[in-house]
Design a protein around this motif. Structure first.
Motif, PDB file in Angstrom:
ATOM      1  N   ARG A   1       0.831  -1.205   0.000  1.00  0.00           N
ATOM      2  CA  ARG A   1       0.000   0.000   0.000  1.00  0.00           C
ATOM      3  C   ARG A   1       0.866   1.255   0.000  1.00  0.00           C
ATOM      4  NH1 ARG A   1      -4.128  -0.210   4.814  1.00  0.00           N
ATOM      5  NH2 ARG A   1      -4.112   2.006   4.322  1.00  0.00           N
ATOM      6  N   LYS A   2       0.732   2.066  -1.046  1.00  0.00           N
ATOM      7  CA  LYS A   2       1.496   3.303  -1.171  1.00  0.00           C
ATOM      8  C   LYS A   2       1.055   4.348  -0.137  1.00  0.00           C
ATOM      9  CE  LYS A   2       2.970   6.678  -4.572  1.00  0.00           C
ATOM     10  NZ  LYS A   2       3.136   6.923  -5.987  1.00  0.00           N
ATOM     11  N   ASP A   3      -0.222   4.324   0.218  1.00  0.00           N
ATOM     12  CA  ASP A   3      -0.729   5.353   1.147  1.00  0.00           C
ATOM     13  C   ASP A   3      -0.163   5.209   2.559  1.00  0.00           C
ATOM     14  OD1 ASP A   3      -2.350   3.002   1.521  1.00  0.00           O
ATOM     15  OD2 ASP A   3      -3.864   4.228   2.506  1.00  0.00           O
ATOM     16  N   LEU A   4       0.381   4.045   2.882  1.00  0.00           N
ATOM     17  CA  LEU A   4       0.974   3.882   4.209  1.00  0.00           C
ATOM     18  C   LEU A   4       2.140   4.850   4.387  1.00  0.00           C
ATOM     19  CD1 LEU A   4       0.968  -0.007   4.588  1.00  0.00           C
ATOM     20  CD2 LEU A   4      -0.596   1.628   5.657  1.00  0.00           C
ATOM     21  N   ALA A   5       2.918   5.051   3.334  1.00  0.00           N
ATOM     22  CA  ALA A   5       4.059   5.966   3.387  1.00  0.00           C
ATOM     23  C   ALA A   5       3.615   7.405   3.169  1.00  0.00           C
ATOM     24  CB  ALA A   5       5.096   5.585   2.340  1.00  0.00           C
ATOM     25  N   GLU A   6       2.783   7.618   2.157  1.00  0.00           N
ATOM     26  CA  GLU A   6       2.437   8.990   1.773  1.00  0.00           C
ATOM     27  C   GLU A   6       1.475   9.655   2.744  1.00  0.00           C
ATOM     28  OE1 GLU A   6       1.090   8.759  -2.277  1.00  0.00           O
ATOM     29  OE2 GLU A   6       3.148   8.758  -3.026  1.00  0.00           O
ATOM     30  N   THR A   7       0.378   9.002   3.066  1.00  0.00           N
ATOM     31  CA  THR A   7      -0.667   9.609   3.889  1.00  0.00           C
ATOM     32  C   THR A   7      -0.469   9.332   5.369  1.00  0.00           C
ATOM     33  OG1 THR A   7      -2.175   9.257   2.038  1.00  0.00           O
ATOM     34  CG2 THR A   7      -3.178   9.827   4.138  1.00  0.00           C
ATOM     35  N   LEU A   8      -0.163   8.074   5.682  1.00  0.00           N
ATOM     36  CA  LEU A   8      -0.057   7.674   7.082  1.00  0.00           C
ATOM     37  C   LEU A   8       1.363   7.826   7.643  1.00  0.00           C
ATOM     38  CD1 LEU A   8      -2.403   4.569   6.858  1.00  0.00           C
ATOM     39  CD2 LEU A   8      -2.964   6.858   7.669  1.00  0.00           C
ATOM     40  N   LYS A   9       2.305   8.204   6.754  1.00  0.00           N
ATOM     41  CA  LYS A   9       3.688   8.523   7.161  1.00  0.00           C
ATOM     42  C   LYS A   9       4.441   7.369   7.827  1.00  0.00           C
ATOM     43  CE  LYS A   9       3.139  12.719   5.663  1.00  0.00           C
ATOM     44  NZ  LYS A   9       3.411  12.895   4.244  1.00  0.00           N
TER      45      LYS A   9
END
Length: 121
Positions: free
Chosen positions: A14-22
């Motif tokens: 999941r890319k959003d783990l890094a981008e959104t959830l930091k």
């Protein structure tokens, strides 16, 4: 005579783990490692898995990104419905789906399921 398709393992994070959830990079790598280890263990008796492990210096993995939880879970459901052996890694104790790893397969048998995903950056 046609050469056999290479044996590969697909990993989708999941890319959003890094981008959104930091989440830090190390945490993402750990998720992929957990999923890969679990699925290799779970399907260790499969002939293709044994063939993949017989030459550990030439393993092929394709690491892709899913944009969010919904796209990852949707992929897991599609793989299940198509009888593609995989592990959806759930980070505990939060029960967050983070990564999918397939067992090793001949690339030409499963690559179609991953066409819409981009290489992880």
């Amino acid at each position: 005579m046609r050469m056999a398709s290479p044996i590969v393992q697909y990993i989708v994070l999941r890319k959003d783990l890094a981008e959104t959830l930091k989440w830090p990079t190390g945490a993402l790598i750990a998720q992929a490692c957990h999923a890969c280890t679990a699925v290799i263990h779970q399907f260790r008796e499969e002939p293709t898995t044994q063939q993949y492990l017989a030459d550990v210096d030439r393993m092929h993995k394709v690491v892709l990104e899913a944009k969010d939880e919904e796209s990852l879970v949707s992929l897991a459901e599609k793989l299940k419905s198509e009888n593609v052996d995989h592990k959806l890694w759930m980070e505990q104790p939060e029960n967050i789906p983070t990564c999918i790893a397939t067992r090793p397969y001949q690339k030409d048998l499963i690559q179609i399921h991953f066409k819409k995903f981009k290489l992880m950056k």
